[in-house]
Design an enzyme around this catalytic site. Structure first.
Site, PDB file in Angstrom:
ATOM      1  CG  ASP A 130     -71.083 -31.981 -46.021  1.00  0.00           C
ATOM      2  OD1 ASP A 130     -71.840 -31.010 -46.235  1.00  0.00           O
ATOM      3  OD2 ASP A 130     -69.843 -31.861 -45.909  1.00  0.00           O
ATOM      4  CG  ASN A 184     -74.563 -26.226 -39.265  1.00  0.00           C
ATOM      5  OD1 ASN A 184     -74.934 -27.371 -39.012  1.00  0.00           O
ATOM      6  ND2 ASN A 184     -73.621 -25.983 -40.160  1.00  0.00           N
ATOM      7  NE  ARG A 217     -74.637 -24.269 -42.922  1.00  0.00           N
ATOM      8  CZ  ARG A 217     -74.650 -25.306 -43.745  1.00  0.00           C
ATOM      9  NH1 ARG A 217     -75.725 -25.574 -44.451  1.00  0.00           N
ATOM     10  NH2 ARG A 217     -73.598 -26.083 -43.857  1.00  0.00           N
ATOM     11  CD  GLU A 239     -62.058 -49.323 -39.290  1.00  0.00           C
ATOM     12  OE1 GLU A 239     -61.741 -48.883 -40.410  1.00  0.00           O
ATOM     13  OE2 GLU A 239     -61.248 -49.843 -38.507  1.00  0.00           O
TER      14      GLU A 239
HETATM   15  C1  FPP Z   1     -75.191 -30.441 -44.624  1.00  0.00           C
HETATM   16  O1  FPP Z   1     -75.359 -30.018 -45.945  1.00  0.00           O
HETATM   17  C2  FPP Z   1     -76.481 -30.619 -43.961  1.00  0.00           C
HETATM   18  C3  FPP Z   1     -76.915 -29.901 -42.895  1.00  0.00           C
HETATM   19  C4  FPP Z   1     -76.129 -28.833 -42.272  1.00  0.00           C
HETATM   20  C5  FPP Z   1     -78.256 -30.120 -42.316  1.00  0.00           C
HETATM   21  C6  FPP Z   1     -78.663 -31.550 -42.243  1.00  0.00           C
HETATM   22  C7  FPP Z   1     -80.011 -31.638 -41.691  1.00  0.00           C
HETATM   23  C8  FPP Z   1     -80.999 -32.381 -42.207  1.00  0.00           C
HETATM   24  C9  FPP Z   1     -80.870 -33.246 -43.395  1.00  0.00           C
HETATM   25  C10 FPP Z   1     -82.308 -32.364 -41.518  1.00  0.00           C
HETATM   26  C11 FPP Z   1     -82.273 -33.398 -40.433  1.00  0.00           C
HETATM   27  C12 FPP Z   1     -83.619 -33.706 -40.034  1.00  0.00           C
HETATM   28  C13 FPP Z   1     -83.921 -34.615 -39.086  1.00  0.00           C
HETATM   29  C14 FPP Z   1     -85.339 -34.897 -38.827  1.00  0.00           C
HETATM   30  C15 FPP Z   1     -82.886 -35.311 -38.307  1.00  0.00           C
HETATM   31  P1  FPP Z   1     -74.798 -28.608 -46.360  1.00  0.00           P
HETATM   32  O2  FPP Z   1     -75.923 -27.632 -46.271  1.00  0.00           O
HETATM   33  O3  FPP Z   1     -73.604 -28.284 -45.551  1.00  0.00           O
HETATM   34  O4  FPP Z   1     -74.417 -28.862 -47.851  1.00  0.00           O
HETATM   35  P2  FPP Z   1     -73.270 -28.141 -48.678  1.00  0.00           P
HETATM   36  O5  FPP Z   1     -71.964 -28.507 -48.031  1.00  0.00           O
HETATM   37  O6  FPP Z   1     -73.428 -28.732 -50.034  1.00  0.00           O
HETATM   38  O7  FPP Z   1     -73.570 -26.680 -48.654  1.00  0.00           O
END
Ligand code: FPP
Length: 231
Positions: free
Chosen positions: A16, A64, A67, A198
């Site tokens: 996150d 998600n 978004r 945990e």
């Molecule tokens: C949360 O940050 C993150 C996500 C919803 C996406 C996570 C995905 C990746 C890092 C890519 C994964 C790739 C592979 C290859 C597994 P947020 O956007 O919710 O952050 P915020 O809360 O600050 O807005």
């Protein structure tokens, strides 16, 4: 540095803070996700080094979809590129890849690439990397209950049945769940599987969560006393 004496078998991470990481730098949110992919690589390398048997990552929740389309599309593209770029590394390091979730809704080209990667690494005996994609805990419980009822008319479900019908069937429950960015919620993640997990929360944003932070989480875990409801 403390010695990590107790290595969890399964570490799960709610990644996150990508958006906030980008916004604080005046960048587009997608730049945060891009940097987040580098943290995925770092976490996987560390898991391989530490011989953690299962590393699961919450990459996309069923919520998600709410978004902007450009962000969702951007995430698919990032994942597609990561698969292309990392396939060699994964096979060389004996990493088995599983993608679990409601995969039917994932764009066709990405789904095919995912299937290809799962097939190519199916026999790998090292760390299993589990990417939770279009996943939510409630969705998983409902699909498991419905499938069980369809296949076992009139039968009462047991906890063991639930374990077998969840998409995580065959994967041990997480020992440690890490959530970055200061949020301290389960957010409809593995609701059933985290009954005795945990939890470790850190203010570090996911793009800044690298090996040093992962090590701190393992050290904190090693100090915990897990009693599973016993004394
Ligand atoms: C949360 O940050 C993150 C996500 C919803 C996406 C996570 C995905 C990746 C890092 C890519 C994964 C790739 C592979 C290859 C597994 P947020 O956007 O919710 O952050 P915020 O809360 O600050 O807005």
């Amino acid at each position: 540095m403390e010695d990590i004496i107790k290595i969890p078998q399964h570490v799960s991470i709610i990644m996150d803070g990508n958006g906030r990481w980008a916004q604080s730098r005046g960048l587009e949110r997608l730049e945060g996700h891009k940097e987040g992919v580098e943290s995925v690589r770092a976490a996987l390398e560390f898991a391989v080094e530490m011989k953690i048997k299962y590393l699961s990552l919450f990459a996309f929740s069923t919520e998600n979809w709410g978004r902007p389309t450009s962000e969702v599309q951007g995430l698919w593209t990032l994942m597609f590129k990561a698969i292309e770029r990392e396939a060699k590394y994964l096979i060389k390091n004996r990493v088995r890849v599983l993608m679990l979730g409601n995969l039917q809704q994932i764009p066709e080209d990405l789904r095919m690439a995912i299937q290809g990667l799962m097939d190519a690494t199916a026999d790998c005996g090292g760390t299993t990397l589990i990417v939770m994609l279009n996943y939510s805990g409630k969705w998983d419980l409902i699909q498991a209950a419905n499938r069980f009822a369809g296949e076992n008319p009139g039968k009462e479900m047991t906890p063991e049945d639930m374990d077998r019908y969840l998409v995580t069937a065959g994967v041990p429950d997480p020992d440690l769940l890490i959530r970055t960015s200061g949020e301290e919620r389960i957010s409809n993640y593995m609701l059933w599987q985290t009954a005795y997990t945990e939890f470790y929360f850190t203010d570090t944003l996911w793009p800044d969560f690298r090996k040093k932070e992962f090590r701190l989480a393992l050290e904190a875990y090693a100090r915990r006393d897990r009693r599973y409801g016993k004394v």
